[in-house]
Design an enzyme around this catalytic site. Structure first.
Site, short mmCIF file in Angstrom:
data_model
loop_
_atom_site.label_atom_id
_atom_site.label_comp_id
_atom_site.label_asym_id
_atom_site.label_seq_id
_atom_site.Cartn_x
_atom_site.Cartn_y
_atom_site.Cartn_z
N SER A 1 7.76 94.41 122.50
CA SER A 1 7.36 94.82 121.16
C SER A 1 6.94 96.28 121.18
O SER A 1 6.98 96.93 122.21
CB SER A 1 6.20 93.95 120.70
OG SER A 1 5.04 94.27 121.45
N LYS A 2 6.54 96.73 120.05
CA LYS A 2 6.15 98.14 119.91
C LYS A 2 5.08 98.56 120.92
O LYS A 2 5.01 99.71 121.33
CB LYS A 2 5.63 98.41 118.49
CG LYS A 2 6.67 98.13 117.42
CD LYS A 2 7.56 99.33 117.15
CE LYS A 2 8.42 99.12 115.92
NZ LYS A 2 9.84 99.17 116.18
N ARG A 3 4.25 97.60 121.30
CA ARG A 3 3.19 97.92 122.25
C ARG A 3 3.75 98.46 123.57
O ARG A 3 3.08 99.14 124.31
CB ARG A 3 2.33 96.69 122.55
CG ARG A 3 1.49 96.21 121.39
CD ARG A 3 0.64 95.02 121.81
NE ARG A 3 1.45 93.89 122.26
CZ ARG A 3 1.52 93.49 123.51
NH1 ARG A 3 0.83 94.10 124.45
NH2 ARG A 3 2.28 92.46 123.83
#
Length: 473
Positions: free
Chosen positions: A242-244
């Site tokens: 994910s973006k993390r």
RNA sequence: GGUCCCGUCGUCCAGAGGCCUAGGACGCCGGCCUUUCAAGCCGGAAACGCCGGUUCGAAUCCGGUCGGGACUGCCA
């Protein structure tokens, strides 16, 4: 059997690295077998599909070097096409299935369906267990495919081996919505049949849908293609990517200056490798060695650090002029302005030294801004580590003396002068040279010092050393 | 909850019964080189989830167990 594969992104977002990796494997498989690679735009989700995403996805695919085949018989402009152009075909297929008794209209409300799912769940069954043809036939509403309950659906997945599902665990899924539009299942299956797709290699998330697609294909009167379910991509922490974890859109890597060859190579190593000890390999090598059967079953973690390292490998392999072309926009970004031709020629004098230490282009840009703009502030750590020390003022004084009347302001001349200065004052080379580096570049990390001074020129170099000397008091 | 899938160093990949005291790569640690940072070179720590079984012999086969994941929608 001739190989015909397809990549079917939905234009509801940017091209995700996981999708790109699936596209890559399809492409490799097609090229290895001299088959056909088709790009199909799955835009059956009319709410979320946009032209902008479609354009962006195609551009990303092109950038990665995954070319699709023209004249592949799919009717689209360049071997790619949109499903939205074929709604009539899907609708007709669905209605034919109703007429032949393989599918039915379902008028039940969402609430009724929920009840059935709840009941199945409370009985410890698959949620779709009771989603079956009602006793009373309807003539409107969505169309569901009736799953034959008499036999198991078994198939040989190229990467997973034999997989089987019990029919009672398959619900009668919707193939045509009540507004007449097809669901993904219908459109995808009809297209795979119409365009004679031989192998479907897609993400593992679609594995539970595969038995449905097989039943549908058979209801359509055809044999199912060969399936290969690719492992998903995760972050290095084992969580879903994910973006993390940094950028998940392929385009982000492109805009950050990653080389397509490096991204291609890296993506190919996620779940596959040409042999036991090759990590860096060309497209040709990959095409030559690739086979879907060799793809791993286990999910792979996307590691930005390894990608960065690999990018550095490719950056160092670049021809000097290609490096210059690639790095220029990043230098200008770091500068916040365009570069004059005069400045650019200066940069070119040390670009090979910059290339050697570049992993990512944006970093390279930052490393050379000192050449073209004044030092506004010194790097905090560098100052503490190098300048806030005993004897630094004296070293700078000596440097000023040694350099102010230097005849040959060249890397070689500067080296000779500074080395004799070092000998004269009797300190280590590192100890004497680091303060000069910080004074002139603003940081303890920079391209090699003598060359940097040579390119920067006498006046600016001396000015900066003098200014740093003043800062010291 | 149900169905299905997966399980080798922190991470990626190799390993398809003996070649494995498990190999390569990133990262990490130490050293060399060196004007810094890189690069390069040398060395090091680091894994077969667990328990049974089959076998003369298992990372490799089988069963179980534990753990993780996907799906479970008129999204794809």
């Amino acid at each position: 059997m001739s190989v015909r594969v397809r990549m079917a992104p939905s234009p509801t977002g940017y091209l995700h690295v996981g999708t790109a990796r699936a596209a890559l494997f399809n492409w490799l498989y097609a090229r290895h077998h001299r088959g056909v690679f088709i790009v199909r735009i799955d835009d059956t989700d009319q709410e979320r599909s946009t032209q902008e995403y479609e354009d962006e996805i195609l551009a990303s695919l092109r950038w990665l070097g995954l070319d699709w085949d023209e004249g592949a018989g799919v009717g689209g402009p360049h071997g790619s096409y949109r499903q939205s152009a074929r709604y009539d075909r899907y609708r007709t297929a669905a209605i034919e299935l109703v007429e032949s008794g393989r599918a039915y209209y379902d008028e039940r409300s969402a609430e009724e369906l929920d009840e059935l799912r709840k009941r199945a769940k409370s009985e410890g069954r698959h949620p779709g267990h009771y989603i079956r043809r009602p006793d009373v036939a309807a003539d409107s509403g969505p169309i569901r495919l009736a799953i034959p309950q008499d036999e198991r659906v078994v198939f040989d997945d190229v990467v997973r081996g034999t997989v089987s599902f019990e029919p009672q665990d398959l619900d009668d899924f919707v193939i045509l919505r009540s507004d007449g539009s097809p669901t993904y299942h219908l459109a995808s299956t009809v297209d795979d049949v119409d365009y004679e797709i031989s192998h479907v290699a897609r993400g593992e998330d679609l594995l539970p849908s595969t038995p449905k697609h097989i039943v549908l294909t058979r209801a359509l009167g055809h044999d199912a293609p060969v399936y290969a379910h690719l492992p998903l991509l995760f972050g290095t922490d084992g969580r879903k990517l994910s973006k993390r974890h940094g950028a998940t859109a392929l385009n982000d890597y492109r805009s950050r200056g990653y080389l397509a060859e490096a991204v291609f190579n890296y993506l190919a190593t996620l779940g596959w490798s040409p042999d036991a000890d090759t990590t860096i390999f060309s497209r040709e090598t990959a095409i030559e060695a690739f086979d879907l059967e060799d793809v791993n079953k286990a999910p792979a973690a996307f590691d930005p650090d390894k990608l960065a390292w690999m990018n550095g490998e490719y950056v160092r392999g670049l021809a000097p002029e290609d490096f210059n072309t690639a790095v220029r926009p990043h230098v200008e970004t770091a500068m916040g302005r365009g570069l004059a031709e005069e400045e650019w020629r200066q940069f070119e004098q040390i670009s090979s030294l910059v290339q050697e230490r570049t992993k990512l282009f944006p970093e390279a840009g930052e490393q050379v801004v000192f050449l073209f703009s004044d030092i506004e502030s010194y790097d905090e750590n560098s100052w503490q580590k190098v300048m806030a020390k005993e004897g630094v003022a004296e070293i700078l004084d000596e440097a000023l003396r040694a350099l102010s009347d230097l005849e040959a302001w060249t890397a070689a001349g500067l080296e000779t002068a500074l080395r004799s200065m070092i000998e004269k004052i009797g300190v280590g080379a590192g100890k004497a040279l680091q303060p000069i580096r910080v004074a002139v570049t603003g940081s303890s990390v920079s391209p090699p010092l003598f060359e940097s001074l040579a390119v920067l020129g006498r006046d600016r170099s001396l000015e900066r050393i003098a200014r740093a000397r003043e800062e010291l008091g």
